[in-house]
Enzyme design. Structure first.
Site, mmCIF file in Angstrom:
data_model
loop_
_atom_site.group_PDB
_atom_site.id
_atom_site.type_symbol
_atom_site.label_atom_id
_atom_site.label_comp_id
_atom_site.label_asym_id
_atom_site.label_seq_id
_atom_site.Cartn_x
_atom_site.Cartn_y
_atom_site.Cartn_z
ATOM 1 N N CYS A 282 0.835 -1.203 0.000
ATOM 2 C CA CYS A 282 0.000 0.000 0.000
ATOM 3 C C CYS A 282 0.868 1.250 0.000
ATOM 4 O O CYS A 282 1.326 1.697 1.051
ATOM 5 C CB CYS A 282 -0.939 0.001 1.201
ATOM 6 S SG CYS A 282 -2.051 1.416 1.216
ATOM 7 N N CYS B 176 -0.590 4.147 1.969
ATOM 8 C CA CYS B 176 -0.454 4.018 3.430
ATOM 9 C C CYS B 176 0.980 4.277 3.879
ATOM 10 O O CYS B 176 1.219 4.952 4.870
ATOM 11 C CB CYS B 176 -0.826 2.611 3.905
ATOM 12 S SG CYS B 176 -2.215 1.866 3.080
ATOM 13 N N ASP B 177 1.947 3.692 3.191
ATOM 14 C CA ASP B 177 3.314 3.654 3.705
ATOM 15 C C ASP B 177 4.310 4.520 2.937
ATOM 16 O O ASP B 177 5.407 4.770 3.418
ATOM 17 C CB ASP B 177 3.839 2.203 3.665
ATOM 18 C CG ASP B 177 3.000 1.275 4.545
ATOM 19 O OD1 ASP B 177 2.451 1.767 5.540
ATOM 20 O OD2 ASP B 177 2.899 0.078 4.217
#
Ligand code: NAP
Length: 320
Positions: A144, A147-148
């Site tokens: 992701c 997300c990261d």
């Protein structure tokens, strides 16, 4: 004979959608029962956030929060208002009711007037040596980018993106904000992504493509160091030094146990007949989070749809 327990509302799942639905439902005195799921290699109670390290894009956490801590707090908040839960899988359902019937891995048979499905989706992985270990330890492997990707560890690094669909190209474009170079590794010689996204990526000087190429191993002790690659046309092997790898080869919704009970999309995601509603094709059955959303897939959108499902279930239970 197995004793059948009757519940007003059963929520299946334990990610942000499920716990948000439980918070709303328990505060509305629907006495929800959450069937959280059990521990598997690729999925655990708490869902995909349990595999994320730092969550920096969920509003309300100015200093970030770990995925695990966040899910523990979501659950605590739901339990505070009387939610009950069990760590079992739902193996089979019969949604010809209400009452609807559910069978769990613990051998329980339950009936419910309303059900919220929030079982999420699993990111697909390459399943090559080194990948799972470095993904679980936060060693620079992730599924992701949204997300990261903004984490400091990925700044000014060569970042590999694996895949050739819209997600891969979107992730590649996104990562050019942080990376020194983005290398898209795709198993064929043409992308599946939409033409407009392809064109933008081809024009981006920070993105380079490795065609007909697969990753055969992720190398690194604590953090990712390089990838072993193989050209599928020539069989030639090579290595690529990277500071991160994002796998973007699609998701699989956890909806196998629903087949024949609610309408699914050909891709396996739960079909919702009306936009901006979480009602499924079965009366009194609602769906929230990644099991019905192949587009946004964010913790905050999952939580939002969990709230919607609880409000719809509440209305159904009071008028139904
Ligand atoms: P996808 O369209 O299914 O693409 C998956 C990609 O991964 C394909 O290029 C596929 O290669 C590759 N792949 C699959 N398994 C692989 C493996 N084991 N090893 C190496 N490569 C592998 O998935 P997606 O990109 O996540 O998109 C899912 C849906 O969401 C699509 O409908 C997409 O349009 C949509 N989406 C839209 C946007 C947007 O519009 N902004 C953004 C993201 C996603 P092949 O091409 O060879 O099959």
């Amino acid at each position: 004979m197995t004793e059948i327990t009757r519940e007003k509302l059963i929520i299946i799942g334990s990610g942000p959608a499920a716990w948000t639905a439980a918070i709303y439902a328990s505060r509305a005195q629907l006495d929800p029962f959450v069937i959280e799921g059990s521990f598997h290699r690729t999925m655990v109670p708490g869902g995909q956030l349990m595999f994320t390290t730092e969550v920096e894009n969920y509003p309300g956490f100015p200093d970030g929060v770990t995925g695990q801590a966040m899910m523990e707090d979501f659950k605590k908040q739901a339990l505070r208002f009387g939610t009950r839960s069990v760590m079992e899988d739902v193996e089979r359902v019969d949604f010809s009711g209400p009452p609807h019937r559910l069978w769990t891995s613990g051998g329980a048979e339950l009936e419910a007037d309303a059900v919220i499905i929030a079982t999420g989706a699993n990111a697909r992985w390459l399943e090559v040596p080194g990948e799972e270990r470095l993904a679980q330890s936060g060693g620079g492997v992730s599924a992701c980018a949204v997300c990261d990707g903004a984490l400091p560890a990925f700044r000014d690094q060569v970042i590999a993106i694996v895949g050739g669909g819209d997600s891969a190209i979107e992730d590649a474009t996104y990562m050019t904000k942080f990376a020194s170079e983005v290398v898209v590794i795709h198993r064929r010689d043409e992308l599946r992504a939409s033409k407009i996204m392809q064109e933008r990526a081809f024009e981006n000087p920070k993105i380079r493509f490795l065609w007909n190429t697969v990753v055969t191993e992720v190398i690194g002790d604590e953090v990712i160091e390089k990838l072993k690659l193989e050209n599928r046309e020539t069989g030639e092997t090579s290595e690529l030094e990277v500071g991160g790898m994002f796998v973007a080869i699609g998701h699989t919704p956890n909806t196998g146990f629903l087949r024949g009970q609610v309408d699914l999309e050909p891709s396996g995601y739960i079909h919702l007949p009306s936009s901006w509603r979480t009602a499924t094709s079965a009366p009194g059955v609602y769906a929230a989070g990644d099991c019905m959303d192949d587009y946004y897939r964010q913790a905050v959108t999952a939580a939002g749809t969990g709230c919607m499902a609880a409000l719809e279930a509440e209305r159904w239970l009071s008028h139904g």
